[in-house]
Design a protein around this motif. Structure first.
Motif, mmCIF file in Angstrom:
data_model
loop_
_atom_site.group_PDB
_atom_site.id
_atom_site.type_symbol
_atom_site.label_atom_id
_atom_site.label_comp_id
_atom_site.label_asym_id
_atom_site.label_seq_id
_atom_site.Cartn_x
_atom_site.Cartn_y
_atom_site.Cartn_z
ATOM 1 N N LYS A 188 -3.679 -6.501 -5.727
ATOM 2 C CA LYS A 188 -5.080 -6.758 -5.386
ATOM 3 C C LYS A 188 -5.840 -5.432 -5.384
ATOM 4 C CE LYS A 188 -4.613 -10.934 -2.700
ATOM 5 N NZ LYS A 188 -5.092 -11.647 -1.522
ATOM 6 N N ASN A 189 -7.084 -5.500 -5.806
ATOM 7 C CA ASN A 189 -7.905 -4.294 -5.898
ATOM 8 C C ASN A 189 -8.076 -3.581 -4.564
ATOM 9 O OD1 ASN A 189 -8.337 -4.486 -8.688
ATOM 10 N ND2 ASN A 189 -10.005 -5.930 -8.383
ATOM 11 N N THR A 190 -8.202 -4.338 -3.492
ATOM 12 C CA THR A 190 -8.369 -3.687 -2.185
ATOM 13 C C THR A 190 -7.110 -2.914 -1.799
ATOM 14 O OG1 THR A 190 -7.723 -5.759 -1.107
ATOM 15 C CG2 THR A 190 -10.082 -5.305 -1.266
ATOM 16 N N LEU A 191 -5.942 -3.463 -2.115
ATOM 17 C CA LEU A 191 -4.690 -2.762 -1.816
ATOM 18 C C LEU A 191 -4.560 -1.513 -2.678
ATOM 19 C CD1 LEU A 191 -2.209 -5.781 -1.464
ATOM 20 C CD2 LEU A 191 -3.529 -4.611 0.315
ATOM 21 N N ILE A 192 -4.974 -1.613 -3.932
ATOM 22 C CA ILE A 192 -4.944 -0.448 -4.824
ATOM 23 C C ILE A 192 -5.872 0.641 -4.284
ATOM 24 C CG2 ILE A 192 -5.512 0.401 -7.135
ATOM 25 C CD1 ILE A 192 -4.677 -2.405 -8.196
ATOM 26 N N LYS A 193 -7.046 0.241 -3.838
ATOM 27 C CA LYS A 193 -8.021 1.204 -3.309
ATOM 28 C C LYS A 193 -7.458 1.915 -2.078
ATOM 29 C CE LYS A 193 -12.787 1.651 -1.845
ATOM 30 N NZ LYS A 193 -14.062 1.022 -1.628
ATOM 31 N N ILE A 249 0.842 -1.208 0.000
ATOM 32 C CA ILE A 249 0.000 0.000 0.000
ATOM 33 C C ILE A 249 0.872 1.251 0.000
ATOM 34 C CG2 ILE A 249 -1.629 1.356 1.395
ATOM 35 C CD1 ILE A 249 -2.865 -1.379 2.252
ATOM 36 N N ASP A 250 1.918 1.274 0.828
ATOM 37 C CA ASP A 250 2.817 2.433 0.886
ATOM 38 C C ASP A 250 3.525 2.658 -0.441
ATOM 39 O OD1 ASP A 250 2.123 2.932 3.519
ATOM 40 O OD2 ASP A 250 3.889 1.919 4.359
ATOM 41 N N GLU A 251 3.998 1.570 -1.036
ATOM 42 C CA GLU A 251 4.699 1.678 -2.321
ATOM 43 C C GLU A 251 3.764 2.197 -3.414
ATOM 44 O OE1 GLU A 251 6.790 -1.153 -5.726
ATOM 45 O OE2 GLU A 251 6.308 -2.016 -3.766
ATOM 46 N N LEU A 252 2.559 1.640 -3.482
ATOM 47 C CA LEU A 252 1.602 2.088 -4.494
ATOM 48 C C LEU A 252 1.155 3.529 -4.241
ATOM 49 C CD1 LEU A 252 -0.648 -1.067 -5.045
ATOM 50 C CD2 LEU A 252 1.003 -0.077 -6.637
ATOM 51 N N ALA A 253 0.934 3.893 -2.980
ATOM 52 C CA ALA A 253 0.531 5.268 -2.656
ATOM 53 C C ALA A 253 1.604 6.256 -3.112
ATOM 54 C CB ALA A 253 0.274 5.403 -1.161
ATOM 55 N N LYS A 254 2.854 5.891 -2.920
ATOM 56 C CA LYS A 254 3.963 6.743 -3.365
ATOM 57 C C LYS A 254 3.958 6.869 -4.890
ATOM 58 C CE LYS A 254 8.942 7.280 -3.113
ATOM 59 N NZ LYS A 254 10.219 6.673 -2.790
ATOM 60 N N LYS A 255 3.751 5.741 -5.571
ATOM 61 C CA LYS A 255 3.698 5.749 -7.043
ATOM 62 C C LYS A 255 2.554 6.633 -7.529
ATOM 63 C CE LYS A 255 6.735 2.684 -8.555
ATOM 64 N NZ LYS A 255 7.884 3.316 -9.158
ATOM 65 N N PHE A 256 1.366 6.470 -6.935
ATOM 66 C CA PHE A 256 0.208 7.268 -7.334
ATOM 67 C C PHE A 256 0.467 8.755 -7.106
ATOM 68 C CE2 PHE A 256 -2.559 3.360 -6.457
ATOM 69 C CZ PHE A 256 -2.674 3.051 -7.797
#
Length: 174
Positions: free
Chosen positions: A54-59, A10-17
């Protein structure tokens, strides 16, 4: 997957977003491992980072990032692969190219410089967008055009006439 591992994703994806100006949500379900690997190679060659989560992690990552993404609930269903790119139209071009040999991936949505585009029917529009460098090239070509026209007119009318006029004017002053 452990809770700590999920938090890291989640942290990695949030940073990417937060950092990315352009990212795509695609549906890659039904693709074979070989097809996924080919898609990843195409993405790597065009400097696109592709991630599957996973979609929940992306959300949760979208909520944690500073980006607002209206309609994410309708998009985050099924298999989701993310494509992060510095150039807005490159992932759309990759998807179009890949579809010459396969039915998928489908475009679920795209986030392009604060705009949200939803639906696979928007793929053609996204692929036809001009990149920043292409727009700069167009402007430079437009700015160079008048100068090129003057030069070609002078060359076409015989540069000798112009040089003769300049020579006469320089002798007149002497």
């Amino acid at each position: 997957m452990k809770r700590e591992d999920k938090a890291l994703v989640i942290d990695e994806l949030a940073k990417k977003f937060s950092e990315a100006d352009n990212f795509y949500f695609t549906d890659t379900s039904g693709l074979t491992v070989e097809e996924i690997n080919n898609l990843r190679r195409l993405c790597f060659g065009k400097e696109i980072e592709m991630k599957v989560a996973k979609n929940t992690l992306i959300k949760f990552a979208l909520e944690k990032s500073d980006r607002t993404f209206e309609g994410s609930d309708s998009v985050l269903k099924g298999t989701t692969a993310l494509m992060f790119s510095a150039v807005a139209n490159t992932p759309a071009k990759i998807i179009k190219e890949f579809r010459k040999s396969s039915e998928k991936p489908y475009l679920k949505a795209a986030y392009i410089d604060t705009d949200i585009i939803i639906g696979d029917e928007q793929l053609e529009k996204l692929a036809s967008l001009k990149s920043k460098n292409e727009l700069i090239g167009d402007v430079i070509a437009l700015l160079q055009s008048p100068a090129k026209n003057v030069i070609s007119a002078l060359q076409g009318s015989g540069g000798q006439k112009l040089s003769g006029i300049l020579k006469t004017l320089s002798q007149k002053d002497a």
